[in-house]
Design a protein around this motif. Structure first.
Motif, PDB file in Angstrom:
ATOM      1  N   UNK A 171       0.844  -1.204   0.000  1.00  0.00           N
ATOM      2  CA  UNK A 171       0.000   0.000   0.000  1.00  0.00           C
ATOM      3  C   UNK A 171       0.874   1.247   0.000  1.00  0.00           C
ATOM      4  N   UNK A 172       1.955   1.214   0.763  1.00  0.00           N
ATOM      5  CA  UNK A 172       2.887   2.347   0.769  1.00  0.00           C
ATOM      6  C   UNK A 172       3.471   2.556  -0.619  1.00  0.00           C
ATOM      7  N   UNK A 173       3.936   1.476  -1.235  1.00  0.00           N
ATOM      8  CA  UNK A 173       4.554   1.594  -2.554  1.00  0.00           C
ATOM      9  C   UNK A 173       3.542   2.074  -3.600  1.00  0.00           C
ATOM     10  N   UNK A 174       2.286   1.708  -3.409  1.00  0.00           N
ATOM     11  CA  UNK A 174       1.240   2.131  -4.333  1.00  0.00           C
ATOM     12  C   UNK A 174       0.623   3.474  -3.990  1.00  0.00           C
ATOM     13  N   UNK A 175       1.219   4.163  -3.014  1.00  0.00           N
ATOM     14  CA  UNK A 175       0.762   5.501  -2.607  1.00  0.00           C
ATOM     15  C   UNK A 175      -0.730   5.507  -2.285  1.00  0.00           C
ATOM     16  N   UNK A 176      -1.176   4.497  -1.562  1.00  0.00           N
ATOM     17  CA  UNK A 176      -2.586   4.426  -1.183  1.00  0.00           C
ATOM     18  C   UNK A 176      -2.926   5.568  -0.240  1.00  0.00           C
ATOM     19  N   UNK A 177      -3.998   6.272  -0.550  1.00  0.00           N
ATOM     20  CA  UNK A 177      -4.452   7.379   0.291  1.00  0.00           C
ATOM     21  C   UNK A 177      -5.299   6.810   1.421  1.00  0.00           C
ATOM     22  N   UNK A 178      -4.750   6.799   2.617  1.00  0.00           N
ATOM     23  CA  UNK A 178      -5.433   6.247   3.788  1.00  0.00           C
ATOM     24  C   UNK A 178      -5.588   7.338   4.833  1.00  0.00           C
ATOM     25  N   UNK A 179      -6.780   7.483   5.355  1.00  0.00           N
ATOM     26  CA  UNK A 179      -7.039   8.434   6.432  1.00  0.00           C
ATOM     27  C   UNK A 179      -6.625   7.784   7.746  1.00  0.00           C
ATOM     28  N   UNK A 180      -5.351   7.914   8.078  1.00  0.00           N
ATOM     29  CA  UNK A 180      -4.852   7.233   9.258  1.00  0.00           C
ATOM     30  C   UNK A 180      -5.463   7.750  10.554  1.00  0.00           C
ATOM     31  N   UNK A 181      -6.039   8.955  10.523  1.00  0.00           N
ATOM     32  CA  UNK A 181      -6.731   9.451  11.719  1.00  0.00           C
ATOM     33  C   UNK A 181      -7.894   8.542  12.094  1.00  0.00           C
ATOM     34  N   UNK A 182      -8.437   7.843  11.100  1.00  0.00           N
ATOM     35  CA  UNK A 182      -9.549   6.926  11.354  1.00  0.00           C
ATOM     36  C   UNK A 182      -9.064   5.563  11.854  1.00  0.00           C
ATOM     37  N   UNK A 183      -7.776   5.290  11.678  1.00  0.00           N
ATOM     38  CA  UNK A 183      -7.237   3.968  12.042  1.00  0.00           C
ATOM     39  C   UNK A 183      -5.929   4.116  12.827  1.00  0.00           C
ATOM     40  N   UNK A 184      -5.927   4.822  13.930  1.00  0.00           N
ATOM     41  CA  UNK A 184      -4.658   5.062  14.646  1.00  0.00           C
ATOM     42  C   UNK A 184      -4.031   3.799  15.210  1.00  0.00           C
ATOM     43  N   UNK A 185      -4.842   2.871  15.693  1.00  0.00           N
ATOM     44  CA  UNK A 185      -4.302   1.624  16.235  1.00  0.00           C
ATOM     45  C   UNK A 185      -3.676   0.785  15.126  1.00  0.00           C
ATOM     46  N   UNK A 186      -4.312   0.794  13.975  1.00  0.00           N
ATOM     47  CA  UNK A 186      -3.790   0.042  12.828  1.00  0.00           C
ATOM     48  C   UNK A 186      -2.477   0.633  12.343  1.00  0.00           C
ATOM     49  N   UNK A 187      -2.397   1.943  12.303  1.00  0.00           N
ATOM     50  CA  UNK A 187      -1.142   2.574  11.884  1.00  0.00           C
ATOM     51  C   UNK A 187      -0.009   2.233  12.846  1.00  0.00           C
ATOM     52  N   UNK A 188      -0.286   2.294  14.146  1.00  0.00           N
ATOM     53  CA  UNK A 188       0.735   1.958  15.141  1.00  0.00           C
ATOM     54  C   UNK A 188       1.149   0.486  15.022  1.00  0.00           C
ATOM     55  N   UNK A 189       0.165  -0.386  14.779  1.00  0.00           N
ATOM     56  CA  UNK A 189       0.436  -1.813  14.590  1.00  0.00           C
ATOM     57  C   UNK A 189       1.338  -2.032  13.379  1.00  0.00           C
ATOM     58  N   UNK A 190       0.981  -1.415  12.278  1.00  0.00           N
ATOM     59  CA  UNK A 190       1.771  -1.525  11.050  1.00  0.00           C
ATOM     60  C   UNK A 190       3.223  -1.128  11.302  1.00  0.00           C
ATOM     61  N   UNK A 191       3.418   0.010  11.926  1.00  0.00           N
ATOM     62  CA  UNK A 191       4.773   0.501  12.162  1.00  0.00           C
ATOM     63  C   UNK A 191       5.524  -0.386  13.159  1.00  0.00           C
ATOM     64  N   UNK A 192       4.803  -0.893  14.151  1.00  0.00           N
ATOM     65  CA  UNK A 192       5.421  -1.742  15.171  1.00  0.00           C
ATOM     66  C   UNK A 192       5.921  -3.059  14.558  1.00  0.00           C
ATOM     67  N   UNK A 193       5.093  -3.692  13.754  1.00  0.00           N
ATOM     68  CA  UNK A 193       5.467  -4.999  13.202  1.00  0.00           C
ATOM     69  C   UNK A 193       6.483  -4.855  12.069  1.00  0.00           C
ATOM     70  N   UNK A 194       6.229  -3.951  11.139  1.00  0.00           N
ATOM     71  CA  UNK A 194       7.154  -3.792  10.020  1.00  0.00           C
ATOM     72  C   UNK A 194       8.486  -3.185  10.452  1.00  0.00           C
ATOM     73  N   UNK A 195       8.520  -2.578  11.639  1.00  0.00           N
ATOM     74  CA  UNK A 195       9.761  -2.033  12.158  1.00  0.00           C
ATOM     75  C   UNK A 195      10.659  -3.071  12.810  1.00  0.00           C
ATOM     76  N   UNK A 196      10.194  -4.311  12.903  1.00  0.00           N
ATOM     77  CA  UNK A 196      10.996  -5.358  13.517  1.00  0.00           C
ATOM     78  C   UNK A 196      12.164  -5.741  12.607  1.00  0.00           C
ATOM     79  N   UNK A 197      13.217  -6.205  13.237  1.00  0.00           N
ATOM     80  CA  UNK A 197      14.425  -6.573  12.498  1.00  0.00           C
ATOM     81  C   UNK A 197      14.148  -7.676  11.476  1.00  0.00           C
TER      82      UNK A 197
END
Length: 212
Positions: A171-197
């Motif tokens: 989705x990032x590579x495809x420049x998907x327009x996401x209203x992250x204000x509507x999904x704050x827990x999901x955004x934090x989850x995404x960053x937490x998991x994809x940020x793992x080594x």
């Protein structure tokens, strides 16, 4: 051990991250879907990615590979033994593979892959996926992370988290327009998991091809 498959594939990303979380030593070999490589095709007869070679043993499909690795390398446990927890992990894995990945794939294909293949992109299809198909998927993830949960199932990382996080980079590579204000827990989850080594090396490969 060898894992075959293109790094941009969410299924390959999931498999590589799962193996990394297990601390397994393996070689990743980039192969496009349908690649005419006899060694790859021995492990994936229909050319699907990923494929796995472990000595003389061959296997295809990200979920099948995850179960094989879990059985062979049970520590740390990423697929719970508890029946209810295992059922939920399997649901999220299936949700990611058959619902989330296709939605994100429409966006990713038409905004990234089509141009690379010299095909005409269908921006209307990408927009429809972005505005109609994706929001209920994100809403489900958001609901599943209610009550301060960090992980989708239980109190630690599982296959569920790896499977659901993996498609977000497309989705990032495809420049998907996401209203992250509507999904704050999901955004934090995404960053937490994809940020793992466990994701780092493959994401660096991706960035070299398509940018962050």
């Amino acid at each position: 051990m060898i894992i075959y498959g293109a790094s941009l594939s969410p299924f390959v990303r999931k498999t590589v991250a799962f193996a990394n979380e297990k601390g397994i030593e393996f070689e990743h070999r980039d192969r496009m879907p349908g690649a005419d490589d006899p060694e790859f095709r021995e492990c994936s007869p229909f050319g699907k990615i990923p494929g796995l070679r472990d000595g003389d043993y061959c296997l295809a499909d990200s979920t099948a590979i995850a179960h094989y690795l879990e059985a062979k390398h049970p520590d740390p446990m990423l697929i719970p033994a508890d029946p209810e927890a295992r059922g939920k992990v399997m649901w999220f894995d299936e949700f990611a593979d058959t619902i989330f990945v296709p939605a994100g794939g429409t966006i990713f294909f038409n905004r990234v892959v089509a141009a690379l293949m010299g095909q005409e992109p269908d921006e209307a299809a990408a927009v429809t996926a972005e505005t109609e198909t994706l929001p209920p998927i994100l809403a489900h993830i958001e609901k599943s992370l209610a009550d301060g949960r960090e992980w989708l199932v239980g109190d630690s990382l599982t296959l569920a988290d790896i499977s659901v996080a993996a498609p977000f980079k497309n989705l990032d590579y495809g420049r998907a327009a996401i209203d992250w204000d509507a999904y704050p827990k999901t955004q934090a989850f995404k960053e937490r998991v994809l940020g793992r080594e466990s994701f780092a090396e493959l994401l660096a490969k991706d960035a070299a091809m398509v940018g962050g």
